[in-house]
Design an enzyme around this catalytic site. Structure first.
Site, PDB file in Angstrom:
ATOM      1  N   ARG A 129      34.853 -32.159 -80.678  1.00  0.00           N
ATOM      2  CA  ARG A 129      35.642 -30.988 -81.085  1.00  0.00           C
ATOM      3  C   ARG A 129      37.097 -31.402 -81.257  1.00  0.00           C
ATOM      4  O   ARG A 129      37.796 -31.679 -80.282  1.00  0.00           O
ATOM      5  CB  ARG A 129      35.542 -29.855 -80.063  1.00  0.00           C
ATOM      6  CG  ARG A 129      36.429 -28.657 -80.428  1.00  0.00           C
ATOM      7  CD  ARG A 129      36.071 -27.365 -79.715  1.00  0.00           C
ATOM      8  NE  ARG A 129      36.398 -27.363 -78.311  1.00  0.00           N
ATOM      9  CZ  ARG A 129      36.367 -26.264 -77.532  1.00  0.00           C
ATOM     10  NH1 ARG A 129      36.003 -25.093 -78.054  1.00  0.00           N
ATOM     11  NH2 ARG A 129      36.661 -26.340 -76.260  1.00  0.00           N
ATOM     12  N   ASP A 187      39.415 -23.112 -69.235  1.00  0.00           N
ATOM     13  CA  ASP A 187      40.151 -23.932 -70.195  1.00  0.00           C
ATOM     14  C   ASP A 187      41.324 -23.117 -70.724  1.00  0.00           C
ATOM     15  O   ASP A 187      41.711 -22.110 -70.121  1.00  0.00           O
ATOM     16  CB  ASP A 187      39.242 -24.494 -71.295  1.00  0.00           C
ATOM     17  CG  ASP A 187      38.752 -23.441 -72.285  1.00  0.00           C
ATOM     18  OD1 ASP A 187      39.189 -22.268 -72.210  1.00  0.00           O
ATOM     19  OD2 ASP A 187      37.926 -23.786 -73.145  1.00  0.00           O
TER      20      ASP A 187
END
Length: 529
Positions: free
Chosen positions: A162, A441
């Protein structure tokens, strides 16, 4: 015409930052930077329109695409046909090895929200992913007595990388005096070094694409893929992408995103935490769209349930997989009761996803892979559920109606506590952080600061009767900083970054205008030098 690296070159970086690899990234920059800037400007223009009261809806100019029953995305390659469990995490060396060995079908190696974008984290992550793609990654920890060796098992996960979103720069690579996009830096280096090695091992260059807000942003990625494949002499469709539908505007363009990437896309993913952040950001000026406490916004909330059904229905209609999202619970060491509670919450979440029609799900810890697989194996005995089409077409109202729920002092305090804790860890170079038995996150801090900014601007009065204003925010920040101080001790404050984190969080909450992303200004101040 020049290429300049301003970051420190640690041993091994020269194997990633090679002249041909940098020239490839520079080609991508020169080809696509003007369009990236145009698309970023368009984001600001749309937000100004929504702030002015314009409603968000499905794009009328693309109705012919939505109404055309014939087009489909390319069929998934063999190693992406069954994705029932995917593990996610940052790209540090131990994590990469453990994730690939976890028994999940895929590992989403994150250079975005699960990684703090320091120069060393980004380049060392590329080193680790290069070795993982080659199947040679190892680690010797604490050499000598008591040390531990890590290496790959014979059978490992499918690797998916990613890159960063379109909005972030990489300050340490300049092309013709301009910063390159973090997205192109991450994608370009990974693809250039690993595409052929992955293909030789029976896999391919696979990517998760974050934070898309418009089908034209997906078109830009498609153009990047076409050029990249051409340069390396690879056929169209070699690259395969999964797009995270983690913005509210992206949900309204899910079908168009599939269409733009139809030669390269295999799936959409319900990125639930960033989606909540995007909902708040999109409706920042709308008093009728104020969400309750973060803990009260679950996938059972009507607008979130509609979002999940919409993604599944859209994907399966076009032959794409629909991936579920992250349950943030993680195993709790040495606390059996808390552990049982966490596992029960994960099981319930995964059962909901599998029964709804998702083709797979995310977990944040190797200890949860078996549980998630057990749930999906029981409900989804086939490799996927492409034949499942949820009932009901989602309307705009379904996707935007805010649910009722508490707006409590406990919710405000939790936002501030978790925001400080996450930002402090991010400033220390950590992107994925266990806080209060949840794996968090960057979306964590984004929800925290945007929700409190909106509560303040919309003059929310908490259930306790306290108005959310600058005085209350300031007092709560001071109080929660004291909580962290009590937990980590005075000696941690110089290196722990808690005071800096509190200052950043409070500044963003009390700003006159809502910053689109906290990582932008925080990156400039702390990591760009």
């Amino acid at each position: 015409m020049s290429i300049k690296i301003t970051g420190a070159l640690q041993p091994g970086y020269e194997t990633i930052l090679t002249e041909p690899a940098l020239a490839f990234v520079a080609l991508l920059h020169r080809s696509f930077e003007p369009m990236r800037q145009n698309l970023l400007a368009a984001r600001h223009e749309r937000q100004a329109q929504w702030n002015g009261g314009e409603s968000i809806d499905f794009p009328p100019e693309m109705s012919s695409v939505r109404d055309d029953p014939h087009w489909q995305v390319r069929a998934a390659p063999a190693d992406l046909s069954d994705r029932r469990v995917e593990i996610t995490g940052p790209c540090d060396r131990k994590m990469v090895i453990n994730a690939l060995n976890s028994g999940a079908q895929c590992f989403m190696a994150c250079l975005e929200d699960a990684s703090a974008p320091t120069w060393d984290v980004m380049v060392q992550g590329q080193v680790n992913l290069r070795d993982a793609a080659a199947g040679t990654i190892t680690l010797e920890e604490n050499k000598g007595s008591g040390g531990k060796s890590y290496k790959l098992n014979d059978k490992t996960c499918t690797l998916i990388a990613r890159p960063r979103g379109w909005h972030l720069d990489e300050a340490h690579m300049l092309v013709d005096g301009e910063r390159v996009a973090g997205a192109l830096f991450d994608f370009g280096l990974y693809f250039f070094h690993n595409a052929k090695a992955l293909l030789a091992r029976g896999s391919g260059p696979y990517f998760y694409l974050p934070k898309l807000e418009h089908y034209l942003e997906a078109r830009l990625w498609n153009d990047v893929f076409r050029l990249a494949q051409s340069v390396l002499g690879l056929p169209l469709g070699t690259i395969r992408a999964t797009v995270l539908i983690e913005t509210l505007p992206g949900a309204f363009m899910a079908e168009e995103i599939l269409y733009e990437l139809r030669d390269h896309i295999t799936a959409l993913n319900c990125g639930r935490w960033d989606y909540i952040f995007s909902y708040i950001k999109t409706f920042q000026n709308d008093g009728s769209k104020v969400l309750p406490d973060r803990a009260a916004v679950t996938m059972a909330s009507p607008f979130m349930a509609a979002y999940a059904r919409h993604v599944i229905r859209t994907c399966h209609k076009r032959g794409a997989h629909a991936m579920g999202g992250m349950s943030a619970f993680i195993p709790v060491k040495d606390d059996e009761a808390a552990n049982e509670k966490a596992f029960a919450a994960v099981r319930a979440d995964k059962e909901r996803e599998a029964k709804l029609g998702h083709d797979g799900t995310w977990v944040a810890h190797p200890g949860l892979v078996g549980l998630a697989r057990e749930v999906f194996d029981a409900i989804m005995p086939t490799p996927n559920q492409l034949g499942v089409i949820p009932d009901g077409v989602a309307t705009a109202d379904d996707l935007v109606t805010a649910p009722p729920g508490p707006k409590s002092r406990a919710g405000l305090d939790n936002n501030i506590n978790v925001g400080i804790g996450y930002i402090a860890a991010w400033l220390r170079g950590q992107g994925a952080v266990p806080l209060h038995n949840l794996m968090e996150d960057a979306a964590t801090a984004e929800i925290s600061r945007t929700q409190l900014w909106q509560w303040r601007m919309q003059k929310v009065v908490l259930d306790s009767g306290e108005p959310v204003d600058a005085a209350l925010i300031g007092a709560a920040v001071k109080e929660q900083l004291g909580v962290w101080k009590g937990q980590v001790g005075d000696n941690f404050f110089a290196t722990g970054k808690y005071q800096e984190a509190a200052d950043i969080l409070q500044t963003l909450i009390l700003a006159d205008e809502l910053a689109p992303f906290l990582t932008g200004p925080a990156y400039e101040f702390h990591f760009a030098g």
